[in-house]
Enzyme design. Structure first.
Site, mmCIF file in Angstrom:
data_model
loop_
_atom_site.group_PDB
_atom_site.id
_atom_site.type_symbol
_atom_site.label_atom_id
_atom_site.label_comp_id
_atom_site.label_asym_id
_atom_site.label_seq_id
_atom_site.Cartn_x
_atom_site.Cartn_y
_atom_site.Cartn_z
ATOM 1 N N ASP A 62 75.802 46.934 40.945
ATOM 2 C CA ASP A 62 74.396 46.586 41.136
ATOM 3 C C ASP A 62 74.329 45.504 42.205
ATOM 4 O O ASP A 62 75.143 44.575 42.212
ATOM 5 C CB ASP A 62 73.787 46.085 39.831
ATOM 6 C CG ASP A 62 72.269 46.137 39.848
ATOM 7 O OD1 ASP A 62 71.699 47.007 39.159
ATOM 8 O OD2 ASP A 62 71.648 45.321 40.564
ATOM 9 N N THR A 119 63.844 55.472 42.291
ATOM 10 C CA THR A 119 63.296 56.327 43.348
ATOM 11 C C THR A 119 61.783 56.070 43.381
ATOM 12 O O THR A 119 61.003 56.826 42.807
ATOM 13 C CB THR A 119 63.592 57.813 43.085
ATOM 14 O OG1 THR A 119 63.256 58.140 41.725
ATOM 15 C CG2 THR A 119 65.053 58.111 43.308
ATOM 16 N N THR A 154 65.572 60.465 38.827
ATOM 17 C CA THR A 154 64.636 61.534 39.134
ATOM 18 C C THR A 154 64.367 61.598 40.636
ATOM 19 O O THR A 154 64.115 60.581 41.277
ATOM 20 C CB THR A 154 63.319 61.318 38.376
ATOM 21 O OG1 THR A 154 63.610 61.116 37.001
ATOM 22 C CG2 THR A 154 62.412 62.526 38.523
ATOM 23 N N LYS A 241 63.584 68.057 34.814
ATOM 24 C CA LYS A 241 63.202 66.657 34.604
ATOM 25 C C LYS A 241 61.751 66.415 35.003
ATOM 26 O O LYS A 241 60.989 65.756 34.279
ATOM 27 C CB LYS A 241 64.134 65.739 35.398
ATOM 28 C CG LYS A 241 63.737 64.274 35.390
ATOM 29 C CD LYS A 241 63.682 63.698 33.980
ATOM 30 C CE LYS A 241 63.344 62.213 34.018
ATOM 31 N NZ LYS A 241 63.170 61.646 32.675
ATOM 32 N N GLY A 292 50.636 54.636 32.086
ATOM 33 C CA GLY A 292 51.479 53.711 32.838
ATOM 34 C C GLY A 292 52.943 54.058 32.734
ATOM 35 O O GLY A 292 53.321 55.120 32.238
ATOM 36 N N CYS A 295 57.525 56.421 35.157
ATOM 37 C CA CYS A 295 57.812 57.852 35.250
ATOM 38 C C CYS A 295 56.553 58.681 35.452
ATOM 39 O O CYS A 295 56.280 59.168 36.547
ATOM 40 C CB CYS A 295 58.544 58.322 33.983
ATOM 41 S SG CYS A 295 60.134 57.540 33.700
ATOM 42 N N ARG A 443 43.312 52.604 21.830
ATOM 43 C CA ARG A 443 44.307 53.541 21.296
ATOM 44 C C ARG A 443 44.013 53.988 19.873
ATOM 45 O O ARG A 443 44.874 54.566 19.217
ATOM 46 C CB ARG A 443 45.700 52.887 21.327
ATOM 47 C CG ARG A 443 46.145 52.431 22.704
ATOM 48 C CD ARG A 443 46.526 53.577 23.588
ATOM 49 N NE ARG A 443 47.005 53.128 24.891
ATOM 50 C CZ ARG A 443 47.339 53.945 25.890
ATOM 51 N NH1 ARG A 443 47.237 55.248 25.734
ATOM 52 N NH2 ARG A 443 47.767 53.465 27.042
#
Length: 463
Positions: A62, A119, A154, A241, A292, A295, A443
């Site tokens: 990293d 990504t 992804t 995916k 949110g 992904c 919610r």
């Protein structure tokens, strides 16, 4: 040639070898196959840890020196992942897991290279693969015959075959057929990463050739108790995916659009959804104040932008879900006006800033837009989130949960229902003459609350 004259078997090489898979798995489990994991973030560190607990021979790379220093000391920078802290400490202590800030050093040491780097999406909604390109370039410097490169992050379909594989061919000294590349997407959620990686779901594996798929399956069948689902190629695995996330985005958009019919139909749309879902072919998700995370809000653009095929449904779903913070703010304003309070004269408290309960992640959180829009309308906005230490992304003054009783808020907006909010003494707020006049339940987690204020539940309407 006698057996004694045969060349030695290199058990480090999982790709392109005649060694039986059972022998390969044994060699991997016993640490004879060194593994490098590139990217030690919230998903990368749990992945590196599961590899390390299985094979005992992992180096993590990293570029963040603080992340590496913490790991080298046996610490864990990833929060709220059950079991990860103690696992990392044990693995570092036993030297099963090491870390470096030099990806090229990791590449030289490893035979299996696992890439799980971000990504991101640009402001123009284009997938940004610059980080991936850099890491693949680093891997190419140490790639040797028989090595295996596994992409977990992804990416847009065709990236592994047309970008990653071709870059490795161009920048390494190897030829086609001398090393393997496969796409093996992470299928994990924050707060349950170790459980997911170890085998909550089968691992999807698709290689750039049959041998890549086979070699990758050897690895993941060893670490995943649910086994492996092999698909035809890397592009299919990439699509799997994306499709998982796109299904959820479109489904949530349907739920959110249905929720907007609440007032006109005069029903609790959630009740209708829950009842409809008792039919086995119906599985409508829950509506809410927005979508949110790192992904679902971004994955649609991995298809919308790079390809020419029209995708109006994906684009519309994004528009619907992106509209929910504004819809929530409109209900705050409507509620205040019904109580004779101008929004520009109001004090509003937003409860829950992270995108999901119990997860310290704010990327694309609906609360970001909600706080900004309320402030733009002139409200004094305060925010409470027990998980966060930094509030720079929000246009709100952070306060402690106990401060809510003395603030004299005109409206409370529950966006993300953290468990800590169960301790709120709503009856004390309800009986306070200066208590809130408006309560927005984003919610539907306050269904049993007897509250005299004008209350609006997204999909449940006002009462």
């Amino acid at each position: 040639m006698t057996d004694s004259d045969s060349p030695p078997i290199n058990l480090e090489s999982l790709y392109g070898t005649s060694v039986e898979e059972e022998t390969q798995q044994k060699a991997f489990s016993e640490g004879e196959v060194p593994v490098a994991v590139y990217g030690l973030g919230k998903m990368g560190l749990p992945l590196a840890s599961v590899f390390a607990e299985t094979c005992g021979n992992v180096i993590g790379a990293d570029i963040d020196p603080d992340v590496v220093a913490t790991l080298q000391d046996g610490g864990c920078h990833v929060k709220r992942e059950p079991g990860l802290d103690s696992l990392v400490a044990d693995l570092v202590d036993s030297r099963s897991l090491r870390a470096t800030t030099e990806p090229r050093e990791a590449s030289r040491d490893a035979s299996v290279h696992v890439v799980i780097v971000p990504t991101p999406i640009t402001d123009e909604k284009e997938p940004d693969l610059a980080i991936l390109d850099t890491v693949i370039g680093d891997i190419a410097t140490g790639l040797t015959e028989g090595d295996l490169v596994l992409i977990e992050c992804t990416v847009p379909p065709q990236t592994t075959e047309q970008r990653v594989f071709e870059q490795l061919l161009e920048e390494s000294d190897l030829e086609r057929g001398e090393f393997g590349v496969a796409f093996c997407p992470e299928r994990t959620s924050s707060g349950r990463a170790l459980k997911d990686i170890r085998g909550e779901y089968p691992k999807v594996v698709g290689g750039v050739d049959e041998e890549s798929t086979r070699a990758a399956s050897v690895i993941y069948d060893t670490i995943n108790s649910e086994g492996v689902l092999t698909v035809s190629n890397a592009t299919t695995a990439e699509a799997v995916k994306l499709f998982e996330g796109l299904y959820r985005d479109v489904n949530i958009a349907l739920a959110n659009e249905l929720a907007k019919f609440t007032d006109e139909l005069g029903i609790d749309v959630r009740e209708a959804i829950d009842t409809a879902n008792t039919q086995p072919f119906c599985h409508i998700h829950d509506p809410g104040p927005g979508v949110g995370g790192h992904c679902i809000p971004y994955y649609p653009y991995f298809l919308i932008k790079p390809f020419e095929t029209p995708s109006p449904l994906l684009s519309t779903a994004r528009e619907v879900n992106d509209s929910m913070p504004s819809f929530t703010v409109s209900k705050v304003r409507e509620g205040l006006e019904s109580q004779g309070i101008a929004i520009e004269d109001s004090t509003v408290v937003v409860l829950g800033l992270t995108y999901r309960p119990g997860v310290e992640e704010i990327r694309a959180s609906p609360s970001i837009s909600i706080t900004h829009e309320l402030t733009d309308l002139g409200a004094d906005v305060y925010a409470i989130d027990p998980l966060l230490d930094m509030f720079d992304a929000f246009e709100a003054q952070p306060i402690d949960q106990e401060d809510i009783y003395d603030l004299g808020a005109d409206a409370i907006v529950l966006v993300t229902p953290h468990k800590e909010f169960e301790a709120i003494r709503w009856e004390e707020l309800d009986t306070d003459p200066n208590g809130p006049a408006v309560l927005i339940d984003g919610r539907a987690t306050l269904d049993n609350l007897d509250f005299d204020a004008w209350t609006y539940t997204i999909s449940g309407g006002a009462r």
